[in-house]
Design a protein around this motif. Structure first.
Motif, PDB file in Angstrom:
ATOM      1  N   LEU A  94       0.828  -1.200   0.000  1.00 59.48           N
ATOM      2  CA  LEU A  94       0.000   0.000   0.000  1.00 59.48           C
ATOM      3  C   LEU A  94       0.868   1.259   0.000  1.00 59.48           C
ATOM      4  CD1 LEU A  94      -2.822   1.285   0.138  1.00 59.48           C
ATOM      5  CD2 LEU A  94      -2.666   1.088   2.635  1.00 59.48           C
ATOM      6  N   GLN A  95       1.907   1.288   0.819  1.00 55.59           N
ATOM      7  CA  GLN A  95       2.808   2.443   0.872  1.00 55.59           C
ATOM      8  C   GLN A  95       3.501   2.655  -0.471  1.00 55.59           C
ATOM      9  OE1 GLN A  95       5.387   1.765   4.238  1.00 55.59           O
ATOM     10  NE2 GLN A  95       4.001   2.823   5.618  1.00 55.59           N
ATOM     11  N   GLU A  96       3.962   1.579  -1.073  1.00 56.25           N
ATOM     12  CA  GLU A  96       4.646   1.684  -2.365  1.00 56.25           C
ATOM     13  C   GLU A  96       3.702   2.211  -3.443  1.00 56.25           C
ATOM     14  OE1 GLU A  96       6.188  -2.217  -3.118  1.00 56.25           O
ATOM     15  OE2 GLU A  96       7.726  -2.039  -1.577  1.00 56.25           O
ATOM     16  N   LEU A  97       2.471   1.693  -3.484  1.00 51.62           N
ATOM     17  CA  LEU A  97       1.512   2.135  -4.492  1.00 51.62           C
ATOM     18  C   LEU A  97       1.091   3.590  -4.270  1.00 51.62           C
ATOM     19  CD1 LEU A  97      -0.697  -1.057  -4.835  1.00 51.62           C
ATOM     20  CD2 LEU A  97       0.798  -0.063  -6.577  1.00 51.62           C
ATOM     21  N   ALA A  98       0.863   3.960  -3.022  1.00 55.10           N
ATOM     22  CA  ALA A  98       0.488   5.342  -2.720  1.00 55.10           C
ATOM     23  C   ALA A  98       1.596   6.305  -3.138  1.00 55.10           C
ATOM     24  CB  ALA A  98       0.163   5.493  -1.234  1.00 55.10           C
ATOM     25  N   ALA A  99       2.834   5.978  -2.825  1.00 52.19           N
ATOM     26  CA  ALA A  99       3.965   6.827  -3.198  1.00 52.19           C
ATOM     27  C   ALA A  99       4.101   6.905  -4.718  1.00 52.19           C
ATOM     28  CB  ALA A  99       5.253   6.295  -2.575  1.00 52.19           C
ATOM     29  N   HIS A 100       3.960   5.781  -5.381  1.00 51.22           N
ATOM     30  CA  HIS A 100       4.096   5.727  -6.840  1.00 51.22           C
ATOM     31  C   HIS A 100       3.055   6.606  -7.530  1.00 51.22           C
ATOM     32  CE1 HIS A 100       4.911   4.072 -10.821  1.00 51.22           C
ATOM     33  NE2 HIS A 100       3.605   3.914 -10.958  1.00 51.22           N
ATOM     34  N   GLY A 149       1.410   9.157  -6.062  1.00 47.99           N
ATOM     35  CA  GLY A 149       1.325  10.486  -5.471  1.00 47.99           C
ATOM     36  C   GLY A 149       0.121  10.674  -4.557  1.00 47.99           C
ATOM     37  N   ILE A 150      -0.326   9.608  -3.929  1.00 45.43           N
ATOM     38  CA  ILE A 150      -1.477   9.668  -3.021  1.00 45.43           C
ATOM     39  C   ILE A 150      -0.952   9.880  -1.604  1.00 45.43           C
ATOM     40  CG2 ILE A 150      -3.430   8.367  -2.090  1.00 45.43           C
ATOM     41  CD1 ILE A 150      -3.419   6.844  -4.810  1.00 45.43           C
ATOM     42  N   PRO A 151      -1.394  10.946  -0.903  1.00 44.98           N
ATOM     43  CA  PRO A 151      -0.831  11.245   0.416  1.00 44.98           C
ATOM     44  C   PRO A 151      -1.225  10.262   1.515  1.00 44.98           C
ATOM     45  CG  PRO A 151      -2.573  12.791  -0.114  1.00 44.98           C
ATOM     46  CD  PRO A 151      -2.337  11.961  -1.349  1.00 44.98           C
ATOM     47  N   SER A 152      -2.405   9.641   1.396  1.00 45.19           N
ATOM     48  CA  SER A 152      -2.815   8.660   2.406  1.00 45.19           C
ATOM     49  C   SER A 152      -3.800   7.681   1.798  1.00 45.19           C
ATOM     50  CB  SER A 152      -3.430   9.349   3.623  1.00 45.19           C
ATOM     51  OG  SER A 152      -4.588  10.064   3.247  1.00 45.19           O
ATOM     52  N   ALA A 153      -3.805   6.476   2.335  1.00 46.15           N
ATOM     53  CA  ALA A 153      -4.688   5.440   1.809  1.00 46.15           C
ATOM     54  C   ALA A 153      -4.967   4.408   2.892  1.00 46.15           C
ATOM     55  CB  ALA A 153      -4.034   4.757   0.605  1.00 46.15           C
ATOM     56  N   VAL A 154      -6.127   3.792   2.800  1.00 46.50           N
ATOM     57  CA  VAL A 154      -6.510   2.702   3.699  1.00 46.50           C
ATOM     58  C   VAL A 154      -7.078   1.600   2.827  1.00 46.50           C
ATOM     59  CG1 VAL A 154      -8.030   2.003   5.591  1.00 46.50           C
ATOM     60  CG2 VAL A 154      -7.068   4.296   5.561  1.00 46.50           C
ATOM     61  N   ALA A 157      -1.602   3.826   5.201  1.00 43.59           N
ATOM     62  CA  ALA A 157      -0.299   4.396   4.867  1.00 43.59           C
ATOM     63  C   ALA A 157      -0.446   5.897   4.682  1.00 43.59           C
ATOM     64  CB  ALA A 157       0.241   3.772   3.577  1.00 43.59           C
ATOM     65  N   GLY A 158       0.572   6.651   5.055  1.00 46.68           N
ATOM     66  CA  GLY A 158       0.609   8.082   4.819  1.00 46.68           C
ATOM     67  C   GLY A 158       0.050   8.892   5.974  1.00 46.68           C
TER      68      GLY A 158
END
Length: 58
Positions: free
Chosen positions: A8-14, A16-21, A35-36
């Motif tokens: 989840l952290q890798e996909l969010a960073a890739h 450009g998403i600041p936070s995700a659940v 993450a985030g």
């Protein structure tokens, strides 16, 4: 850190998403990870990221 949280952290960073659940239900189990952060300086958590993002505190 679980494999789900790491992914989840890798996909969010890739993307450009600041936070995700994310939550996954399989074989009678539910796994949730976050993450985030929500932009207010606090980390998101699968138990209730909306409390942070909408001023409800922790």
């Amino acid at each position: 850190m679980t494999e789900l949280q790491e992914t989840l952290q890798e996909l969010a960073a890739h993307h450009g998403i600041p936070s995700a659940v994310v939550g996954v239900a399989e074989d009678g189990r539910i796994e949730a990870e976050a993450a985030g952060n929500c932009g207010g300086g606090c980390a998101v958590a699968p138990a209730g990221p909306w409390r942070c993002c909408f001023g409800g505190g922790s």
